[in-house]
Scaffold this active site. Structure first.
Site, PDB file in Angstrom:
ATOM      1  N   LYS A 187       6.203   4.773  16.631  1.00 18.08           N
ATOM      2  CA  LYS A 187       5.043   4.786  15.733  1.00 18.08           C
ATOM      3  C   LYS A 187       4.267   3.492  15.961  1.00 18.08           C
ATOM      4  O   LYS A 187       4.636   2.432  15.464  1.00 18.08           O
ATOM      5  CB  LYS A 187       5.469   4.905  14.270  1.00 18.08           C
ATOM      6  N   CYS A 226       2.249 -40.759   8.424  1.00 18.98           N
ATOM      7  CA  CYS A 226       3.302 -39.813   8.775  1.00 18.98           C
ATOM      8  C   CYS A 226       4.341 -39.772   7.657  1.00 18.98           C
ATOM      9  O   CYS A 226       4.821 -40.830   7.222  1.00 18.98           O
ATOM     10  CB  CYS A 226       3.956 -40.234  10.086  1.00 18.98           C
ATOM     11  N   LYS A 261       9.120  14.844  16.080  1.00 20.62           N
ATOM     12  CA  LYS A 261       8.321  16.063  16.132  1.00 20.62           C
ATOM     13  C   LYS A 261       9.200  17.196  16.643  1.00 20.62           C
ATOM     14  O   LYS A 261       9.924  17.019  17.631  1.00 20.62           O
ATOM     15  CB  LYS A 261       7.113  15.891  17.060  1.00 20.62           C
ATOM     16  N   TYR A 297       0.832  -1.201   0.000  1.00 17.28           N
ATOM     17  CA  TYR A 297       0.000   0.000   0.000  1.00 17.28           C
ATOM     18  C   TYR A 297       0.870   1.256   0.000  1.00 17.28           C
ATOM     19  O   TYR A 297       0.625   2.206  -0.753  1.00 17.28           O
ATOM     20  CB  TYR A 297      -0.926   0.001   1.219  1.00 17.28           C
TER      21      TYR A 297
END
Length: 703
Positions: free
Chosen positions: A127, A435, A317, A42
């Protein structure tokens, strides 16, 4: 990907395609909580659209995903108009530490600072990979909680948010910090008429794994990742469903504020929110300049896998509010902040085939054989599919494009398929009847979900894993007996059973055979034989755990050893007697009874004892005497002054207490030493009593 030199018609066509595709995937992700592609895929589409619009500004449209936050209010929820829009943060595309320098350079340039100007102070945070929430407090009382939605209008999820224990219903009054005092913000005080706190609702990894295990056990749909599980819980119309999922919350920002003096820096604002009783992540720091940002990015990258929750990056920030106001905003994001991501933990790849792995208990697990893909910091070519029922629920078949997830030390898993990529009919995968290792019949317990090999110690795969488990540090602790050596010993026929370790390898012929193996020599062989001899002196609890009895872990083995005191009493116990043991329920009791009812298992125990394995025994009466710490659960964190972690654990358990690895509401005490970590923060968050070593010693009997 179109470049800046692409013609306008080509760029316009591609931009339209990208907008439609991004809107589709955003709807699947934000509204339906059912993504079709990995986050990294995305992000790549989003960045491609950004690139086209930057090269061709005339193609920019008001409805472009780059210009507004994509989301939609679900039917059934009351819309909430945000007084202050909930904007997103720009993402730095360079996932290396160099991305920090790019952000710092951009900020300095937009502020018009000279090269020799002092460095800028930044607030650095994690984040989180969760769901953004706005909490509105009116006069200190939680009045409303809303999702981000489209950034302008969200969904009222107040009742669901009230089920999250870490979110206070009333804010604390920092001026009164005495325990038990009236330290709630007074309703009569107008000083904080409105305080909107923004943050992230998330699921811890251990809570997420436990949730998915419960879903599998009930035959219900499992969740792709913690973020989707958290989002699905918050946006349930029934709060009772939300309450069943152990959600957590971290605060990181503000919305509308009326009557509260906002501090001058972002970091001080977070400190103030913490003082008000709001959970704020402790992994945050104020740094100076690009070098400080890069150091934080590198430090958190190293810490990422050890964190108890998922993150997909860090956030920088500008710390000073005055500088933030000077920098301002662009259409959908602040200029003074950036998200600096790490390599994705989910990626898309091709499922080339499905193999079967046989575990030490005989469990058969379908394993996806993948086209190699770099995910979670490593190249993955195999991933678990858990069991055939999980595989069917996910609709995964050979040849599909699938999404693979790897987070921390969690085993890579296929979390779903990419719809629409399959061409033609592909049959469902079926579990084998025999198996694949030894050919024994494969069985499934009535009502169970796991298929198992019935070959026991006859199955080479189970022999290897049984030997490794037996030699483990918390079992018989046979140093030097690792997986590669066990492979050689079993494959060469040198050993086939657990007693062979002590009878065959200790002989002259056994030592010679050991020394002849790959990467072994006489000294290595002698060291292993010495380790085997040392392991013969053990405890009953370790021995029971080492046998690998299904459903019997370390704690259960200790409870059994305390209760029965001797192996013969345990082997001869009936179901009713087994159920008398603390925390032993019908499933564990049946597993023990079945194990010791098999003659070959009793024979193995006797052969091991005949080989010289010994442990102290008692008549079991000691376990029935009163214990001072019975019913109490302790969690240890940090370094204690005089007691080693294992010593403290042993003394607590000897006094009847239990030692857990994580803090919960059921925890009685957290014992904190130097450099205590997140467990201490969790204890304070939940109101669990925190004690030091001297206090612990007063609770323990004198040795």
């Amino acid at each position: 990907m179109p470049t800046a030199t692409a013609s306008e018609p080509v760029a316009a066509r591609r931009a339209a395609e990208l907008r439609a595709e991004l809107h589709h995937h955003a709807h699947r992700y934000y509204t339906l909580d059912a993504p079709e592609i990995a986050d990294a895929a995305y992000d790549a589409l989003f960045q491609e659209l950004q690139s086209i619009e930057a090269a061709h500004p005339e193609l920019l449209t008001a409805d472009s995903p780059t210009q507004r936050i994509i989301g939609q209010v679900l039917a059934g929820f009351t819309p909430v108009r945000h007084a202050v829009p909930m904007l997103s943060i720009r993402t730095e595309t360079d996932t290396t530490a160099h991305g920090a320098a790019a952000f710092d350079a951009r900020v300095r340039r937009e502020l018009g600072l000279a090269p020799d100007a002092p460095p800028i102070a930044y607030a650095c945070e994690l984040k989180f990979d969760g769901l953004a929430i706005n909490l509105r407090y009116e006069h200190g009382v939680l009045a409303q909680a809303a999702t981000r939605g489209d950034g302008e209008t969200g969904e009222d999820v107040t009742q669901n948010i009230r089920t999250i224990g870490s979110i206070p219903l009333r804010l604390r009054q920092p001026a009164q910090a005495e325990p038990g005092s009236a330290n709630l913000l007074s309703l009569s005080k107008p000083a904080c008429a409105v305080l909107e706190v923004r943050g992230e609702v998330y699921l811890r990894r251990d809570d997420f794994e436990a949730l998915n295990e419960r879903q599998r056990a009930c035959g219900d749909k499992t969740f792709v990742n913690p973020r989707n599980a958290a989002a699905g819980a918050v946006r349930q119309l029934d709060p009772a469903i939300a309450a069943q999922r152990p959600l957590s919350f971290f605060a990181y920002g503000l919305g509308d504020v009326q009557g509260w003096a906002v501090p001058d820096t972002h970091s001080a604002m977070l400190d103030s929110l913490a003082a008000l009783g709001l959970p704020v992540c402790v992994e945050r720091r104020t740094v100076l300049g690009a070098a400080g940002l890069a150091e934080f990015h590198t430090e958190i990258a190293a810490l990422r896998n050890a964190l108890p929750f998922d993150i997909d990056g860090v956030v920088y920030k500008v710390d000073g509010r005055a500088l933030q106001q000077q920098l301002g905003f662009v259409t959908r994001e602040p200029r003074w902040a950036v998200a600096h991501k790490y390599p994705a933990q989910e990626q898309q790849t091709l499922l080339n085939g499905i193999d079967i792995q046989v575990g030490r208990t005989g469990k058969l697990t379908p394993v996806a054989k993948l086209a190699p893909v770099f995910v979670g910091g490593t190249t993955v070519s195999n991933a678990t599919l858990h069991n055939v029922f999980e595989l069917r629920r996910k609709g995964v078949r050979v040849g599909d494009s699938v999404i693979v997830r790897r987070a921390g030390d969690v085993i890579p898993e296929v979390v779903g398929r990419v719809p629409g990529a399959r061409t033609g009919y592909v049959p469902n995968f079926r579990m084998p009847r025999q198996c694949p290792v030894c050919g024994s019949t494969v069985v499934r317990e009535k009502g169970g979900i796991d298929h198992r090999c019935s070959g026991g110690l006859f199955c080479a795969a189970q022999r290897k894993q049984a030997l490794l488990h037996f030699a483990g540090r918390r079992a018989m602790d046979i140093e030097g007996l690792g997986d590669k050596l066990v492979d050689q010993l079993v494959d060469s026929g040198a050993i086939a059973t657990l007693p062979d370790l002590y009878t065959k390898l200790a002989s002259d012929a056994g030592r010679a055979a050991l020394a002849a193996l790959d990467r072994m020599a006489e000294k290595s062989a002698a060291n292993l034989v010495a380790a085997l001899d040392k392991s013969k002196t053990t405890t009953l609890a370790r021995f029971l755990y080492a046998l690998g009895i299904r459903h019997v872990g370390e704690t259960t083995a200790k409870d059994l050893a305390k209760h029965f005191g001797a192996i013969e009493r345990l082997m001869d116990a009936g179901l009713a007697q087994l159920l008398e043991v603390s925390d032993v329920g019908p499933v564990v009791a049946q597993s023990l009874h079945t194990f010791f009812a098999q003659p070959h298992n009793r024979e193995v125990v006797e052969q091991l004892r005949a080989a010289g394995i010994v442990w102290p025994e008692h008549d079991g009466s000691a376990d029935r005497s009163p214990k001072p710490l019975a019913g109490q659960t302790f969690v240890l964190t940090g370094t204690l002054p005089t007691l080693a972690r294992e010593d403290a654990k042993a003394r607590i358990e000897a006094a009847g207490g239990k030692v857990a690895g994580s803090v919960s509401k059921k925890t009685s005490f957290v014992v904190a030493g130097d450099e205590a970590g997140s467990k201490l923060d969790k204890a304070r968050e939940l109101g669990v009593a925190v004690i030091d070593e001297p206090t612990l010693l007063t609770l323990l009997p004198t040795p």
